[in-house]
Every structure is written in structure tokens, then in C-alpha cells.
Motif scaffolding. Structure first.
Motif: not given
Ligand SMILES: *Cc1c(COP(=O)(O)O)cnc(C)c1O
Length: 379
Positions: A147-159
Motif C-alpha cells: 500500500e505504501i509503495h502504491r501511494i509512492s508510485a502514484k504521486y511519484e515520491i521516492p521512499i
């Protein structure tokens, strides 16, 4: 009376031999063959390819360099987990950036996907799109990776994956520390394996790795005199400590198994008592290293709070500790935005970290059990 500590260092037995070798060869500096060997071992532990590891003097410096690799500077917004240790946020301030805090969800104690997305969209509306998300596997429990990486990909914000407490933990059978765009480990004395003090940064390629080493060694240009074009840091790991790390990483699997057995031991009697509930994995995707065993307490049912139990155990020379105080409630971070409710604060209020040292004997564990049972009866 013997003291039972929360999570003391646990040597493997081979450290002195490795250190002796370092002394014989006089590699007593933040340079030497053991550093490279230690980095290679961490990298292969993470699956090798695309995991380029830099050994540093702490997890905090690893996080600092991760932020620099993502070009984070003055005025940039970085999303941070409130329920964490201050070291997972301080480097954001070193760079003059602005942390924005997000509450936890109850299942893993880590970033709530709901509040994370709310924080991102709200900051975007203010014209402040976050430049990174620091996601923590707190107490070794993997965050909701999918879930967290899906959000990161959606908004193109690196983790940036803070795996300081999670070496040996897995999600979907993949090692924590291998998920983030960048990741960090800590080898501080209290962590599951230790170099007394130390850390590692996990990069995706050699360009990032070489840049991190450059900054970590005072940003000295490759010239025949001392030429500096950038601010540098003294962040490299000592080769002596890398030798300790080489022996420690060999016993990581053993330590993980022992930590998990300790958590099971507590669960075997505490979960039968109304008012106690051990913090545990919410599904089979998760494999925590259970760096610290945590019990959640209902003080109405038990007639005793987490704080009371901590104090009673301390009288018996048993060290337990409160949960990390949520960072958005810390005076030093009070001015920054927070998205969430009271999940982290409730965990802080009712949770207690129980002794989790991997060198504990069954006699130690039974002594702790007896004292916990006595503490709730006397009250
Ligand atoms: C320990 C820790 C760090 C910092 O690591 P050091 O090696 O002590 O600098 C960062 N984040 C978390 C969650 C930690 O527990």
C-alpha cells in the motif's frame, strides 16, 4: 541481583579474532578491506543485484546522506512517521527541510496509508509537494509495503526505507532494507546486530554509492592536493568496527530466530490474560524480527498501566521501556504539520517494550514471567 536489560549487545564469539586480524594488518582507520567485505555481505543478504551498500558510522548519517542523494534541501517537505525514534527525522532538519508527520495504523504501528495520502494531497494543495517519504519498520515490524509503495508510485515520491530496527525482517519473503529507493540500517549497540556504533546506506547503483562515500569522507576531490568543492562529512565506518560487523552478520538469522522465540514466549502466557495483548504480525506476509517484544495493556481490565508495570519491573532489576513518544508531540517538532488521529498516541499510552535480549536464558525469561504475574496480582 543480576540486571536484565532491554536489548543489550550480544557477541557471536568471533569478534576478537577478527579485530586481532585488523590490528595485525594495521587497518585501524575508516578505510581497509573489512569495510568492503562487510558491505558485500550486507548487499548479498539483500539479494545482491542493485543493492549497493555504504558502511557508515551510524544509521543517522545514512539517513542524512539518503536525503542528500534525493537532493532535499531548504524548504522541501519530507513525510515522516510520527511513531518513531527522533533519529528518523533529525537529518531532515539538518538539511533545512520541513518534516510533515503522519499517524500510524494499528496493525503494524507504521505509516497509515490513509493519512499518508491525506498528507500528500494536502501538501500538494499548498504548493508543497513532498520530495520524499521516510517509511519506518518500527520495532522490526514491516510497514504495509504494497500500500505504501502504491501511494509512492502514484504521486511519484521516492521512499527512504528506515530499516534501522528491521534487519532480518521480511515482507512477502523479501528482506526489509530492499524495498526503498534508498534504505538504511543501524548497528547501534541496542539493535539486533551491532558494530557498537554504525550504520549502512543501501543505494541502487554505484553512482549513488560513490557519491555517498565522497560526502562521507569530507568531499575530497580526486586531486594531488586537498581540493574541496562541496561541504563534506566524517561519516565513514571505522574498519575496526566493520570487522565486528562481519562476525555479527553471520549470526543474524540465529538472532532473528531467538527474538521471535522470545516474542512467542511472552505471547504464550500474556495472551491468555484478559487485558494483555502481544503486538504481532497481522498476516502471513509479514515476518518481523521482533527486535523488541511489545505488549499492549488495557489498564481498566488490569488495574495497572504500562508505566506502573515498567516501574514495578525496574524494582526487580528488569528493564522494560515505553513506546517511542510520537514525534509530533515532541516539543522540538511541535511546529510541524501532523495528519492523523490518536493512533500513535494510544499505542504510546498502552504499550510496553519487554526485555528482548537474545542472550537471555530460559531462567531469565521465567523470572520475568513470574515478576509480571506478581505485578498484576499485587495491584
Ligand atoms: C536506531 C535508529 C536510527 C538511528 O540509528 P543510529 O545508528 O543510532 O544513528 C534511526 N531510525 C530508527 C527507527 C532507529 O531505531
Amino acid at each position: 541481583m543480576k540486571k536484565i536489560w532491554l536489548s543489550p549487545p550480544h557477541i557471536s564469539g568471533n569478534e576478537l579474532q577478527k579485530i586481532q586480524q585488523v590490528f595485525q594488518e594495521n587497518w585501524i582507520a575508516p578505510v581497509g578491506p573489512q569495510i568492503g567485505e562487510f558491505e558485500a555481505k550486507i548487499s548479498s543478504f539483500l539479494g545482491g543485484q542493485n543493492r549497493h551498500v555504504v558502511a557508515l558510522n551510524s544509521g543517522t548519517s545514512a539517513l542524512h546522506l539518503a536525503l542528500k542523494l534525493l537532493n532535499i534541501g531548504s524548504g522541501d517537505v519530507v513525510i515522516c512517521q510520527s511513531l518513531s525514534f527522533a533519529a528518523s527525522v533529525n537529518p531532515v532538519l539538518y538539511e533545512g527541510a520541513t518534516p510533515v508527520f503522519v499517524d500510524s495504523e494499528k496493525e503494524t504501528y507504521n505509516l497509515s496509508p490513509v493519512y499518508l495520502e491525506e498528507a500528500i494531497t494536502s501538501q500538494i494543495k499548498k504548493g508543497k509537494k513532498p520530495k520524499a517519504i521516510i517509511a519506518v519498520h518500527i520495532y522490526g515490524m514491516p510497514y504495509k509495503v504494497d500500500e505504501i509503495h502504491r501511494i509512492s508510485a502514484k504521486y511519484e515520491i521516492p521512499i527512504i526505507e528506515d530499516a534501522a530496527e528491521a534487519m532480518g525482517s521480511r515482507y512477502s519473503n523479501r528482506a526489509c532494507g530492499s524495498f526503498g529507493d534508498l534504505a538504511l540500517f543501524s548497528f547501534n549497540g541496542n539493535k539486533i546486530i551491532t558494530t557498537s556504533a554504525g550504520g549502512a546506506l543501501v543505494c541502487q547503483d554505484d553512482i549513488q554509492k560513490n557519491k555517498a562515500i565522497f560526502w562521507a569522507t569530507q568531499s575530497k576531490e580526486n586531486e594531488d592536493f586537498y581540493l574541496h568543492k562541496e561541504i563534506g562529512y566524517n561519516y565513514r565506518m571505522s574498519n575496526v568496527l566493520a570487522a565486528i560487523g562481519l562476525s555479527q552478520i553471520d549470526v543474524l538469522e540465529e538472532r532473528t530466530k531467538k527474538k521471535r522465540d522470545i516474542q512467542q514466549f511472552y505471547a504464550s502466557f500474556l495472551n491468555d490474560i484478559d487485558g494483555f495483548q502481544m503486538f504481532d504480525e497481522c498476516s502471513s506476509e509479514y515476518k518481523s524480527n521482533h527486535w523488541l517484544s511489545i505488549v499492549e495493556m488495557d489498564k481498566e481490565k488490569l488495574q495497572i498501566s504500562a508505566l506502573d508495570l515498567m516501574r514495578l519491573l525496574a524494582k526487580k532489576n528488569i528493564e522494560s521501556r515505553r513506546i517511542w513518544k510520537p514525534l509530533h508531540t515532541q516539543p522540538v517538532f511541535a511546529e510541524f504539520d501532523f495528519y492523523g488521529n490518536t493512533v500513535a498516541e494510544t499505542i504510546f499510552e498502552n504499550g510496553l517494550c519487554l526485555p528482548s535480549g537474545t542472550a537471555m536464558t530460559s531462567a531469565d525469561l521465567n523470572f520475568i514471567k513470574t515478576e509480571i504475574l506478581a505485578a498484576i496480582k499485587n495491584d
